[in-house]
Design a protein around this motif. Structure first.
Motif, PDB file in Angstrom:
ATOM      1  N   LYS A 139       7.235  -5.121  -7.357  1.00 19.82           N
ATOM      2  CA  LYS A 139       5.814  -5.027  -7.011  1.00 19.82           C
ATOM      3  C   LYS A 139       5.584  -5.740  -5.682  1.00 19.82           C
ATOM      4  N   ILE A 140       4.932  -5.048  -4.750  1.00 21.78           N
ATOM      5  CA  ILE A 140       4.600  -5.645  -3.455  1.00 21.78           C
ATOM      6  C   ILE A 140       3.083  -5.741  -3.348  1.00 21.78           C
ATOM      7  N   ILE A 156      -7.377 -13.589  -2.918  1.00 18.60           N
ATOM      8  CA  ILE A 156      -7.018 -12.583  -3.918  1.00 18.60           C
ATOM      9  C   ILE A 156      -6.061 -11.560  -3.310  1.00 18.60           C
ATOM     10  N   GLU A 157      -4.986 -11.285  -4.023  1.00 19.30           N
ATOM     11  CA  GLU A 157      -4.028 -10.279  -3.588  1.00 19.30           C
ATOM     12  C   GLU A 157      -4.122  -9.056  -4.482  1.00 19.30           C
ATOM     13  N   ILE A 158      -3.832  -7.913  -3.915  1.00 15.99           N
ATOM     14  CA  ILE A 158      -3.876  -6.659  -4.658  1.00 15.99           C
ATOM     15  C   ILE A 158      -2.527  -5.967  -4.544  1.00 15.99           C
ATOM     16  N   PRO A 159      -2.138  -5.197  -5.559  1.00 21.69           N
ATOM     17  CA  PRO A 159      -0.878  -4.450  -5.471  1.00 21.69           C
ATOM     18  C   PRO A 159      -1.002  -3.326  -4.453  1.00 21.69           C
ATOM     19  N   LEU A 160      -0.011  -3.220  -3.589  1.00 20.88           N
ATOM     20  CA  LEU A 160      -0.017  -2.193  -2.549  1.00 20.88           C
ATOM     21  C   LEU A 160       1.073  -1.158  -2.749  1.00 20.88           C
ATOM     22  N   HIS A 161       2.220  -1.595  -3.249  1.00 22.54           N
ATOM     23  CA  HIS A 161       3.350  -0.688  -3.440  1.00 22.54           C
ATOM     24  C   HIS A 161       4.128  -1.120  -4.684  1.00 22.54           C
ATOM     25  N   TYR A 162       4.688  -0.135  -5.385  1.00 15.47           N
ATOM     26  CA  TYR A 162       5.631  -0.387  -6.471  1.00 15.47           C
ATOM     27  C   TYR A 162       6.893   0.418  -6.183  1.00 15.47           C
ATOM     28  N   VAL A 163       8.037  -0.144  -6.557  1.00 13.08           N
ATOM     29  CA  VAL A 163       9.293   0.580  -6.442  1.00 13.08           C
ATOM     30  C   VAL A 163       9.986   0.522  -7.803  1.00 13.08           C
ATOM     31  N   PHE A 164      10.323   1.694  -8.336  1.00  6.12           N
ATOM     32  CA  PHE A 164      11.047   1.800  -9.601  1.00  6.12           C
ATOM     33  C   PHE A 164      12.421   2.383  -9.290  1.00  6.12           C
ATOM     34  N   LYS A 165      13.468   1.667  -9.689  1.00  3.64           N
ATOM     35  CA  LYS A 165      14.824   2.092  -9.355  1.00  3.64           C
ATOM     36  C   LYS A 165      15.647   2.336 -10.604  1.00  3.64           C
ATOM     37  N   MET A 166      16.382   3.434 -10.591  1.00  3.29           N
ATOM     38  CA  MET A 166      17.331   3.729 -11.662  1.00  3.29           C
ATOM     39  C   MET A 166      18.564   4.360 -11.031  1.00  3.29           C
ATOM     40  N   ALA A 167      19.729   3.852 -11.389  1.00  9.19           N
ATOM     41  CA  ALA A 167      20.982   4.330 -10.803  1.00  9.19           C
ATOM     42  C   ALA A 167      20.878   4.266  -9.279  1.00  9.19           C
ATOM     43  N   HIS A 169      18.809   6.127  -7.347  1.00  8.62           N
ATOM     44  CA  HIS A 169      17.573   6.740  -6.846  1.00  8.62           C
ATOM     45  C   HIS A 169      16.386   5.836  -7.158  1.00  8.62           C
ATOM     46  N   ALA A 170      15.382   5.889  -6.280  1.00  2.00           N
ATOM     47  CA  ALA A 170      14.193   5.044  -6.447  1.00  2.00           C
ATOM     48  C   ALA A 170      12.937   5.884  -6.335  1.00  2.00           C
ATOM     49  N   ILE A 171      11.905   5.442  -7.033  1.00  3.55           N
ATOM     50  CA  ILE A 171      10.574   6.019  -6.928  1.00  3.55           C
ATOM     51  C   ILE A 171       9.698   5.022  -6.181  1.00  3.55           C
ATOM     52  N   HIS A 172       9.141   5.469  -5.079  1.00  2.00           N
ATOM     53  CA  HIS A 172       8.206   4.636  -4.314  1.00  2.00           C
ATOM     54  C   HIS A 172       6.789   5.065  -4.691  1.00  2.00           C
ATOM     55  N   LEU A 173       6.041   4.163  -5.303  1.00  2.00           N
ATOM     56  CA  LEU A 173       4.677   4.453  -5.739  1.00  2.00           C
ATOM     57  C   LEU A 173       3.710   3.714  -4.821  1.00  2.00           C
ATOM     58  N   VAL A 174       2.958   4.477  -4.031  1.00  2.00           N
ATOM     59  CA  VAL A 174       2.019   3.915  -3.053  1.00  2.00           C
ATOM     60  C   VAL A 174       0.633   3.855  -3.686  1.00  2.00           C
ATOM     61  N   VAL A 175      -0.009   2.700  -3.597  1.00  2.00           N
ATOM     62  CA  VAL A 175      -1.330   2.523  -4.200  1.00  2.00           C
ATOM     63  C   VAL A 175      -2.408   2.798  -3.154  1.00  2.00           C
ATOM     64  N   PHE A 176      -3.294   3.753  -3.445  1.00  2.00           N
ATOM     65  CA  PHE A 176      -4.417   4.075  -2.563  1.00  2.00           C
ATOM     66  C   PHE A 176      -5.693   3.434  -3.107  1.00  2.00           C
ATOM     67  N   TYR A 177      -6.512   2.965  -2.187  1.00  2.00           N
ATOM     68  CA  TYR A 177      -7.801   2.358  -2.540  1.00  2.00           C
ATOM     69  C   TYR A 177      -8.929   3.095  -1.830  1.00  2.00           C
ATOM     70  N   GLU A 178     -10.068   3.167  -2.483  1.00  3.88           N
ATOM     71  CA  GLU A 178     -11.254   3.718  -1.837  1.00  3.88           C
ATOM     72  C   GLU A 178     -11.914   2.625  -1.003  1.00  3.88           C
ATOM     73  N   ARG A 179     -12.246   2.960   0.241  1.00  7.37           N
ATOM     74  CA  ARG A 179     -12.927   2.025   1.119  1.00  7.37           C
ATOM     75  C   ARG A 179     -14.371   2.467   1.307  1.00  7.37           C
ATOM     76  N   SER A 180     -15.188   1.561   1.851  1.00  9.23           N
ATOM     77  CA  SER A 180     -16.622   1.817   1.934  1.00  9.23           C
ATOM     78  C   SER A 180     -16.965   2.963   2.881  1.00  9.23           C
ATOM     79  N   GLY A 187      -2.036   0.039   2.117  1.00 14.86           N
ATOM     80  CA  GLY A 187      -1.625  -1.092   2.943  1.00 14.86           C
ATOM     81  C   GLY A 187      -0.187  -1.004   3.402  1.00 14.86           C
ATOM     82  N   THR A 188       0.206  -1.962   4.208  1.00 16.11           N
ATOM     83  CA  THR A 188       1.580  -2.032   4.688  1.00 16.11           C
ATOM     84  C   THR A 188       2.502  -2.542   3.579  1.00 16.11           C
ATOM     85  N   LEU A 189       3.757  -2.223   3.723  1.00 16.87           N
ATOM     86  CA  LEU A 189       4.760  -2.720   2.782  1.00 16.87           C
ATOM     87  C   LEU A 189       5.414  -3.925   3.446  1.00 16.87           C
ATOM     88  N   ARG A 190       4.796  -5.078   3.227  1.00 17.74           N
ATOM     89  CA  ARG A 190       5.274  -6.315   3.852  1.00 17.74           C
ATOM     90  C   ARG A 190       5.927  -7.181   2.783  1.00 17.74           C
TER      91      ARG A 190
END
Length: 461
Positions: A139-140, A156-167, A169-180, A187-190
């Motif tokens: 979790k990033i 306060i920090e919010i989740p921006l990216h998740y990475v799920f890895k098996m064998a 191969h990896a799944i990159h899950l990008v979190v989108f937020y609604e802005r005003s 966000g960036t993956l820092r």
């Protein structure tokens, strides 16, 4: 020297071989078996070996999120590009099946999905379930930029990216937020200092090098490679948007420092002007967007965004820039239809075009058209009473998204160079007396319009 007993040696070799064989069986059962979706002998609709691994990891992930009612959608550029080519066929096909795995078996180390934050809150349950089926996860997170402009000190920090890895191969899950500004942002993956940088090849992940901003999406369900996935309804539009999605935040910390030196004008007149200027900017954006004309914050409006994250109250106008190749003859009629009166039109499409519209209560909208040369860009200016021409030179720049007065809008990505060209190195110091013909450090005299052209190039209303 004592002789080595051959029977003992043989027994040791036999025991070692047996242990190694048992280890191989254990490794296959718990790490490479179909249960964990790693290596499969053969699967219908897929290829052998590593290609099959990718497909099964995606299948495992989609099953995982489906069991937890998490609505993810595919944003992987490579896979979306292939799907986009076949989209009409996939829409008309009853099952979307193909002889071989075509979409999720592409030779790559990861597949990218997205998630809208407000659609999901129970990450702990997902992580536990992910581990049970063989995924490792990461979790990033980082500070919530939506709180920066509110002087939030909570950290306060919010989740921006998740990475799920098996064998492999990896799944990159990008979190989108609604802005005003009624758009989606990621966000960036820092990575934090303690993060395992070998977990996946982070540098090749296709989302996260920069923050990104997108229009809100309509989704379409498609059936590919025997898997049902959600994708953007118009994949080609999303892929094009991605190429120009880079987003930069307003510099809230620097703005607070600026206001410590130069307290903000909170007078009734200043508040009222900002309200009217914001309304004019929103109306301008709506009008130009409806025409498909790309524009950006320019001159004093750009300076206000960069320096103080707000409209400069003594500027008395809203300034926008447009590249001349994006000019459309519909611009003037569209603004007139929106209720803005054309105040003046200077120059012509080939040279120094400039438009000015009258907003509410003397708030002007000035639109400057920019011309590109080999090593710079420029916009023109015209003095109505004399016919003199002026040219304002800028270093070449690209466009990024930002949020300004609750609006998603473009600014030059190379903002500092743009500001310094127009206002010099002392741009941080407010200047309330400004002569557009001599004050800008980038202004040049550019001749004079021929008198016989004045009726066309100097139009006042």
């Amino acid at each position: 020297m004592q002789r080595i007993n051959k029977n003992v040696v043989l027994a040791l070799l036999t025991l070692t071989s047996s242990v190694f064989l048992l280890f191989q069986l254990y490794y296959y059962k718990y790490y490479l078996s179909p249960k964990n979706g790693a290596v499969f002998s053969k699967a219908k609709g897929s290829q052998m070996g590593q290609d099959s691994t990718r497909w099964h990891v995606v299948k495992k992930f989609l099953g995982l999120v489906s069991n937890h009612n998490i609505p993810v959608y595919l944003i992987d550029p490579l896979v979306l590009g292939i799907i986009n080519i076949d989209l009409e066929h996939l829409r008309s096909s009853s099952d979307g099946s193909a002889p071989e795995c075509k979409y999720f078996c592409a030779p790559k180390d990861f597949t990218t999905f997205a998630l809208l934050d407000k659609m999901w809150k129970h990450e702990v349950d997902l992580f536990r379930a992910a581990e049970k089926v063989g995924f490792q996860w990461l979790k990033i997170q980082n500070k919530d930029p939506r709180l920066e402009g509110m002087d939030d000190l909570s950290g306060i920090e919010i989740p921006l990216h998740y990475v799920f890895k098996m064998a492999a191969h990896a799944i990159h899950l990008v979190v989108f937020y609604e802005r005003s500004g009624n758009y989606l942002w990621h966000g960036t993956l820092r990575l934090k200092p303690h993060t395992d940088r070998k977990f996946v090849p982070f540098r090749v992940l296709q989302f996260g090098r920069y923050s990104g901003a997108y229009k809100k999406l309509e989704l379409l369900s498609v059936y590919v490679d025997r898997l049902t996935v959600q994708i953007p309804k118009d994949p080609s539009q999303f892929l094009e948007e991605r190429l120009h999605s880079r987003f930069i935040e307003c510099r809230y910390r620097e703005a607070r420092s600026f206001f410590q030196l130069y307290p903000d004008d909170a007078s009734v007149d200043a508040v009222e002007f900002r309200k009217k200027a914001k309304s004019l900017l929103h109306l301008s954006a709506l009008t130009l967007n409806s025409l498909g004309v790309k524009f950006w914050l320019s001159s004093g409006t750009c300076l206000g965004w960069y320096r103080q994250c707000n409209i400069i109250p003594y500027s008395k106008d809203v300034d926008l820039g447009i590249f001349i190749q994006d000019y459309k003859t519909d611009i003037i009629p569209a603004f007139q239809k929106a209720g803005l009166l054309l105040k003046h039109k200077f120059g012509k499409v080939e040279d120094s075009l400039e438009l000015s519209f009258q907003g509410e209560d003397e708030v002007k909208l000035d639109i400057f058209f920019f011309y590109e040369e080999d090593d710079h860009v420029w916009n023109g200016g015209t003095q109505a009473k004399s016919g003199k021409k002026f040219k304002y030179l800028f270093p070449k720049f690209t466009l990024c998204w930002t949020e300004f007065v609750e609006l998603r809008v473009h600014v030059p990505c190379e903002t500092l160079q743009y500001i310094e060209a127009n206002y010099g190195k002392d741009w941080k110091v407010p200047v309330k007396t400004w002569d557009w013909k001599s004050s800008p450090p980038n202004v040049q005299y550019n001749g004079i319009w021929p008198v016989d052209e004045w009726d066309d190039v100097i139009q006042l209303y």
